[in-house]
Design an enzyme around this catalytic site. Structure first.
Site, PDB file in Angstrom:
ATOM      1  CD  GLN A 164      -1.469   2.439   1.147  1.00 27.45           C
ATOM      2  OE1 GLN A 164      -1.498   3.049   0.249  1.00 27.45           O
ATOM      3  NE2 GLN A 164      -1.063   3.227   2.309  1.00 27.45           N
ATOM      4  CB  SER A 204      10.140   3.809   0.719  1.00 32.83           C
ATOM      5  OG  SER A 204       9.531   5.062   0.659  1.00 32.83           O
ATOM      6  CD  GLU A 206       7.665   9.488   2.403  1.00 35.67           C
ATOM      7  OE1 GLU A 206       7.553   9.922   3.412  1.00 35.67           O
ATOM      8  OE2 GLU A 206       7.572  10.375   1.527  1.00 35.67           O
ATOM      9  CE1 TYR A 212       4.826   2.520   1.286  1.00 37.89           C
ATOM     10  CE2 TYR A 212       6.223   4.759   1.831  1.00 37.89           C
ATOM     11  CZ  TYR A 212       6.078   3.348   0.928  1.00 37.89           C
ATOM     12  OH  TYR A 212       6.626   3.248  -0.120  1.00 37.89           O
TER      13      TYR A 212
END
Length: 323
Positions: free
Chosen positions: A74, A116, A118, A139
């Site tokens: 996701q 990622s 992030e 996430y």
């Protein structure tokens, strides 16, 4: 015999680019996708849900790949705040199924985990492989867990598993729910009178954007090395959402001969509902290790990337005008 590759999230942006690359290299490619999702030509689909470990394990045992690329997740940061539990289940947990399968497989498969940028969150830029993780979203937390799982299985069990810490990468096939494509699609549709305004969130957020087609090459290279190692994959440049919008509208103005579109702020409205509860202000990657050890370098510049996306979305908008 041809090498076999297995890609989770094969119907997504990265999955499609990677599928094309591997097919060109002569691989037999298998893709794990949800029912109804389309894969690239010459890719064998396996239907299942990342939240169903039994389905994922069955697909792995059926295809017996030499290389596994776990790209499925996701992957929308804002959506992870709305449904953190689902985000965890399909972002953090599937790699454990893959790693457990790989640990007991007789043919020593190699595993790539899509990590990622992030994960770095508020860690000071430029971020490299030694920068600390400071995740600022459900996430990012799930991605950190997946990344650390790869590290554990590599050290504890000798699994050839790597994490590619990819900074933001986009393309004309990126879904419009992501800000880069939302901007280029919106600017193109405004040019053709198909919409009046473009609503965005934080215009000052800065990201390191590259072309997805370049970045999947780095994924493949990471699994061709003699020893497993994590790498940061990035362009090394950083641009704000504001800069992306300004450049996109300028490109649309030039292509359509509508100079008024250069005044992009007339068409953009800030919608606070698009703001994240916890923001990541600046991401900028240092991919020196990948350049030196993998021989990888991005080919598409930031300006060329925006133009590529704008030209695609202008063609798509023109199609909407046809009866």
């Amino acid at each position: 015999m041809s090498r076999r590759a297995f890609i989770t999230g094969a119907a997504g942006q990265d999955g499609r680019f990677l599928s094309r690359l591997l097919v060109e290299k002569g691989y037999k490619v298998h893709g794990f996708v949800r029912r109804g999702a389309a894969v690239e030509p010459n890719v064998t689909p396996h239907i299942g849900d990342l939240a169903d470990p039994a389905a994922l394990k069955h697909a792995l045992e059926t295809s017996l790949p030499d290389e596994v690329y776990n790209l499925g997740a996701q992957s929308h940061v804002a959506a992870s705040f709305a449904d953190p539990l689902h985000t965890w289940r399909v972002t953090a947990e599937p790699i454990l199924t893959v790693l457990e399968w790989a640990q007991h497989a007789k043919h020593a498969p190699r595993i790539y985990q899509a990590s990622s940028s992030e994960q770095f969150g508020t860690s000071p830029p430029p971020q490299n492989e030694k920068s600390p993780f400071a995740p600022q979203s459900p996430y990012a937390i799930a991605k950190v867990a997946a990344h650390m799982s790869v590290s554990l299985y590599r050290k504890a069990y000798g699994v050839f598993a790597v994490g590619g810490i990819l900074f933001n990468h986009t393309s004309p096939i990126r879904p419009a729910s992501f800000v880069t494509r939302k901007i280029t699609q919106g600017a193109a549709r405004i040019a053709y009178g198909l919409q009046d305004k473009l609503e965005l969130g934080n215009l000052d957020a800065k990201r390191d954007w590259g072309f997805a087609g370049d970045y999947v090459v780095a994924m493949w290279l990471m699994l061709q090395q003699d020893a497993p190692k994590d790498f940061v994959i990035a362009s090394g440049g950083t641009h704000s959402v504001r800069e992306f919008a300004e450049l996109a509208f300028a490109a649309v103005a030039e292509s359509t001969n509508k100079p008024e579109l250069r005044d992009w702020e007339r068409y953009v409205e800030v919608n606070r509902s698009y703001m994240r509860p916890a923001e990541v202000p600046v991401l900028c990657g240092n991919a020196t290790a990948a350049c030196e050890q993998l021989g990888w370098r991005p080919k598409c510049s930031f300006t060329d990337l925006v133009r590529l996306m704008v030209e695609h979305d202008l063609k798509e908008a023109a199609k909407e005008l046809k009866p």
